[in-house]
Structures are given as C-alpha cells and as structure tokens.
Scaffold this active site. Structure first.
Site, PDB file in Angstrom:
ATOM      1  N   CYS A 131       0.856  -1.187   0.000  1.00 42.76           N
ATOM      2  CA  CYS A 131       0.000   0.000   0.000  1.00 42.76           C
ATOM      3  C   CYS A 131       0.890   1.233   0.000  1.00 42.76           C
ATOM      4  CB  CYS A 131      -0.934  -0.027   1.195  1.00 42.76           C
ATOM      5  SG  CYS A 131      -1.931  -1.514   1.198  1.00 42.76           S
ATOM      6  N   VAL A 132       1.761   1.294  -0.997  1.00 42.06           N
ATOM      7  CA  VAL A 132       2.742   2.389  -1.055  1.00 42.06           C
ATOM      8  C   VAL A 132       2.733   3.048  -2.433  1.00 42.06           C
ATOM      9  CG1 VAL A 132       4.216   1.336   0.658  1.00 42.06           C
ATOM     10  CG2 VAL A 132       4.600   0.831  -1.734  1.00 42.06           C
TER      11      VAL A 132
END
Ligand code: SF4
Ligand code: SF4
Ligand code: SF4
Lengths: 110, 504
Positions: free
Chosen positions: A109-110
């Site tokens: 989730c970057v």
C-alpha cells in the site's frame, strides 16, 4: 518482459525491473536510466549505491526518510530532502531509483 | 519505455456526469498473475483448458453458498439510480463502469446458465454465453471496481456490486486468472507476514530510525527527557497494535506511526507491534477468497496469543478495519483472552478519541495552525464499519480528533462525504502503476470536491485514515497540479499537536 542490451538478454518484469539481482552492472543501470530519461550524475549514483547496500542488508529498499537522511549526511540539507530526490528521479525516488538499482519494485500500500 | 503522460481531468470544482464512451477504459488492464503467484495461493497455474465449464460450475457453487449473490442478480430492475454513483464511471464515461453495467457482465452469464428464460431464449432474455470475449471484459471491469459500495447506498434494493465483483474475482481465480499486484501481495503475507515483504530486521531498522528522529526533534526544541519508543514483540504488553506495513516504509504513512507511538507514550499504556503479524491489510478480501483472508488474518490471532496482550488495536487502514470489524471474530475469534471492556478489535481513532474525551491528552492546536484541514472518509470505514457506540461514530470520531488537534477544519460538500464518500480511486487492488489511467480518472470526483474547499477555504491538508488512500493520493495529486505534501494521516496531525511529558 526481457530486454536486450550489449548483445545480452536480461530478464525483467512487465515494468522493466530486473528479475535477477546479479544481472545488474553499472552499464545496465545506465541503460535502464536512459530508458527512463534519467541522466546519471554522481548524486544519482549516490542514491543507487545506497539503495543497493541497504537492500543487501535488509532485503528491501529503505523507507524514503532513511534515504533522505543518508543524502543529507553526505551532501547537506539542500540535497537531503524529498524535493531534491524527485528532481533526480521524477517518477518517484522509491520506484524509479529501485529500477535503475536493479532492485524489485516495492509493492504494497505504497 | 518512458511513459506517456496521462491527462488528468481539469479541476473545476464540479462533478459532471460524463458523455457516454463505450470501451473508454477497456485498455487499462492489470498485469496478470503468473504461475508462481497463482500456485502459491493454491489456484491453477494458468487459464485451464475447460475454463468455461469450470467457471460455470464455480458460479453455481457460489450461488448456492451466498444467497445474497443470487438475490442481487435477480432483483435489479434496471432503474439506473446507481449509474452515476461510481467514481470510475464518472471519471471514464465507460458504461461498463456503471455499477449496473458491471453487474450485467455477471448477470448475462448467470441468466444463460442458471435461469429457465436464459437457457431457453438466450440473447432475447438478456443472456449470453460465457465466451472468451466476455471473460476478457470480466477481467477488465471487475478489476475496475474498488468494492467501495457507494452504488449500494444509492440502490433502492441495496444491491451490492462489491459483492458481485468479489464473486467474479473468485470465479476467475478458480480457473487460473488473477492480477499480479494482488496475488503477489497475498503471497508475500503468507511468506513474510506483510504486504511489503519486509523481514523483521528491516522493520526493526525502520522503527529504530523513527525513534531516533523523534528524539532528535524533541532535543532540537530543548526537550531532553522525552524518549518515545516503538516496541516490537514485547510479550505481556497491554495492547497489540496492528498497522498496515506501509506505516513502516512509506511517506506520509510513517508520520501516523509516530502519532500512535506518542499517544501510547502519553497515555502510559504499554503496547507492542508484532513482527509476525506485521500487516493489518488483508487483500484476501479483494479476490473474494475466504481461505486467503483467513490465512492472512490467522497471524494476528497467533500474535494475540503469543504476546499475551489484553487489547487489540488497528492502525490507519481502510479495508483492514472493515475486515477486522466484520470478519475477525469468525476468522480468528473468539478472542477469549482479551479484555471485554474494550471494543475487540478497536480502531486507533477510537482509542485516541477516548483518551481525548477523558482529558488524558494535552493537544496544542496551534502546532497545526499552518494547516487548513479537510477529511476524506475512507469508503471502507464509512460504509462497512462503525466506530464508538453512537451511530455515525465512524464519521464523527476522526473529525473530532482532527478538531481537537487543529484550529482550522472544513468539510467537503455533503454529497461527497460520510456515507456518500467517494473512493480514492485506488482501492481493492487498483493501487498499481499500470492502472494509473483509471486511478487518476477515478479520483476525479474526490478531487473536484477538494477543489471546492481549496478555493473557498484555502484547504492545504488532506487528512486520511487509510494506507491505500494515502498512497493513491500522493501519487495522483501531482497529475492534478496539487502538491503531494498536502496528503497526510489523522495521527500525523495528532503527532504534531500532542504535548508530551508530565501534566501540569
Ligand atoms: S462498489 Fe464502488 S467501484 Fe464498485 S461499482 Fe459500486 S461504486 Fe463502483
Ligand atoms: S440502482 Fe439497483 S436496481 Fe437500480 S439499476 Fe442499479 S443495481 Fe439495479
Ligand atoms: S483506499 Fe481508501 S477510499 Fe479507496 S477503497 Fe480503500 S478505503 Fe476506500
């Protein structure tokens, strides 16, 4: 998706990240950089070398703040900041510099 | 390989219904999962030969298992109320990105094989064979759905397209078809315990770095006696905090981690992270995989037992809290060893809010005076969970925290917040580079709403409580001509405002 360079075939993923760490060399790095329209300067190399060293130890690229700090220690505050890293690597220091450094793309989730 | 630039919609402050453009987003497709990822998750290694037969059988199985799925397929009256509710339709104009258009892709196959009229009349009854063409469209459009449930709120029958898209992805996996982004990440959790594939040593190094940063920052202000720790794997701590692994790695995520740590410090409550359960997120849900979801979640149950904690708290992550809230009890419960006086699990916002209410934290709002803040409700939290003991707590509690930390807060227009919130455009597996086109376009409604409060109130801080939202917005803000520095976490604001040390 493999690519050819200097008569050799390099295995890469769909986005052009090398699949085998040991395929990396400075020449290949220069080549990948050229496909990204990045011209490698000493500051660019500093980032790439730092990422590679960090990866060797931790099996993942460093978080951006750690990278910024390392740059700050080396070059002073005017180069040790996020904006400067984006100047060097306009598509994002994490992903673009990893690609040139021959490291896998950090995904999550970057 | 230099990528061509994706043209973002113009920021006008208005959310306009687009001109219909069939096939407009057909070309925006995920990289497919390869053999390694598919077999790692227990699926066939590539598209199986008799895929049509297998897919139909799987559909039959799911129709039996999930009664709601069958109901949703049967009751739609095609009223169109949902059509302009989906951000991916609003952003692209592609009719197959309307919720009802998306459902139709499933429904026409369902009709063909599972309804008498469809079996008999075929096309005349709106039925269609499950052809390769149809499968291609399934792959595209069921992965253009962020499972945000905005359409579900608008539908008079409560039809939940998110559930249909989960079922479609489950069927596709059963025949050997998945996306690389999601499947690779689930496999990383199986192997390493988190989405990023960070090993304990790497996490530890990040945490040590953060501790040093905090200490230095206080020392620069002349405060020498404050040493905030970020503990990991401490047996017997009161609280186990599970955060998205992005909080150990990415910006601005990491700033919220500092916020959590300072809250625990000031509250004097012992806490720990776990290197084994180092991920709150759970992409198993995105592909409708109960087994995958359970395997991912099981690490958390294990850590609760191993570390002998009394409370379980979740960090800033949208879908993680949805799963924690709705599924953990069935997946990894019952949590007999945890203290029943607190919510199980508890959201970090509930945790912080309780302390604020009890007067246990001192917050200096002026520390955030440079910001005019607005708040984006994560769709997962807004429409699939609750916080606190009052209705709408999931909307009020994060806002109350922000207001306790900032003097200047303003909401975006009503029809775009709370239960009507738009998705960021990156949920449920869209957060990958090759999907940038639809990510930028899907964010359009949220960006227009933001533009309104930028113009009217000078908003310059966009507060979030979801790791995917944070990553998505930092990536797409520049395409809209906004600075990624505007994007931050709610606990980032807490981190700046909280005054540490003995109370006067
Ligand atoms: S769940 Fe969200 S993304 Fe999916 S169709 Fe409905 S509104 Fe669109
Ligand atoms: S609002 Fe509900 S009933 Fe109406 S078209 Fe959409 S899904 Fe069907
Ligand atoms: S990333 Fe945030 S807004 Fe997007 S789907 Fe997830 S919770 Fe919703």
């Amino acid at each position: 998706m493999a690519f050819e360079f200097n008569g050799k075939t390099y295995e890469a993923d769909e986005d052009g990240y090398l699949l085998n760490l040991e395929d990396w060399s400075e020449d290949v790095a220069n080549y990948i950089a050229s496909t990204e329209e990045v011209e490698m300067t000493p500051a660019h190399w500093e980032v790439v070398n730092f990422l590679r060293e960090y990866y060797e130890e931790y099996k993942i690229a460093p978080m951006i703040k750690i990278l910024i700090k390392a740059m700050k220690n080396k070059f002073g505050p005017e180069k040790g900041n996020n904006a400067y890293l984006y100047e060097l690597y306009p598509s994002g220091p994490a992903k673009q510099a990893c690609k040139i450094a021959g490291l896998p793309k950090p995904t999550g989730c970057v | 390989m230099a990528k061509e630039k994706i043209e973002a919609p113009k920021l006008t402050g208005k959310i306009e219904t687009p001109r219909i453009q069939p096939g407009a987003s057909l070309a925006c497709q995920h990289h497919k999962a390869n053999e390694q990822f598919l077999t790692g998750l227990g699926y066939p290694s590539s598209l199986v030969e008799n895929w049509q037969e297998k897919a139909i059988a799987k559909m039959g199985e799911l129709l039996n298992k999930y009664k709601s799925l069958k109901l949703y397929l049967d009751i739609c009256v095609r009223c169109g109320a949902c059509a302009d509710k989906c951000q991916f339709y609003l952003g692209t104009g592609d009719p197959k990105n309307t919720p009802v258009g998306r459902q139709e892709l499933f429904r026409k196959v369902y009709r063909r094989y599972f309804t008498p009229a469809g079996k008999l009349l075929g096309n005349l009854a709106g039925a269609e064979d499950f052809t390769e063409e149809v499968l291609k469209e399934w792959y595209v459009y069921f992965h253009h759905c962020s499972q945000c449930r905005r359409c579900c709120v608008a539908c008079p029958y409560g039809i939940d397209t998110a559930e249909i898209s989960m079922a479609a992805r489950e069927i596709m996996h059963s025949i050997g078809l998945g996306t690389k982004y999601v499947d690779e990440i689930i496999l990383k959790v199986f192997n390493f315990g988190n989405n990023l594939g960070m090993q304990p040593k790497a996490i530890k190094n990040s945490l040590d770095f953060c501790e040093d940063e905090m200490k230095e920052a206080y020392e620069e202000k002349g405060i020498m006696d404050i040493d905030v720790k970020i503990p990991m794997d401490v047996e017997g701590a009161e609280v186990l905090l599970v955060v998205p692994s992005a909080d150990f790695f990415a910006s601005p995520h990491i700033e919220s981690l500092l916020g959590y740590a300072k809250v625990f410090y000031q509250a004097g409550i012992s806490w720990t992270l776990s290197s084994y359960a180092s991920e709150a997120g759970n992409f198993g849900m995105f592909i409708g995989s109960y087994d995958g979801m359970q395997k991912v979640a099981s690490r958390i149950g294990q850590a609760v037992r191993d570390l002998k904690v009394k409370r379980l708290v979740i960090g800033e992550c949208g879908h993680a809290y949805r799963i924690a809230y709705s599924f953990w009890n069935t997946l990894i419960g019952p949590f007999d060893t945890l203290d029943k006086r607190y919510p199980i699990p508890q959201h970090i916002c509930e945790f912080t809010y309780d302390l604020i209410k009890r007067g246990a934290l001192r917050l200096d709002k002026e520390a955030n005076d440079e910001f005019v803040v607005t708040y984006h409700d994560s769709c997962n939290i807004a429409r699939a969970t609750r916080m606190g003991d009052m209705p709408g707590g999931q909307f009020e509690i994060p806002r109350s925290i922000i207001k306790a930390c900032c003097n200047k807060f303003v909401d975006m227009p009503q029809e775009t917040i709370r239960e009507n919130t738009f998705c960021c455009g990156g949920g449920a597996g869209l957060l990958t580079d090759e999907m940038m086109d639809i990510r930028i376009k899907g964010a359009m409604p949220r960006m227009q709403a933001l533009k309104q409060v930028i113009d009217s109130h000078g908003v310059n801080f966009f507060a979030l409580i979801c790791a995917i939202c944070k990553a998505q917005f930092t990536k797409i803000f520049p395409a809209y001509g906004l600075s990624m520095d505007m994007v931050g976490g709610v606990h980032q604001l807490v981190s700046r405002a909280i005054v540490l040390g003995a109370k006067e």
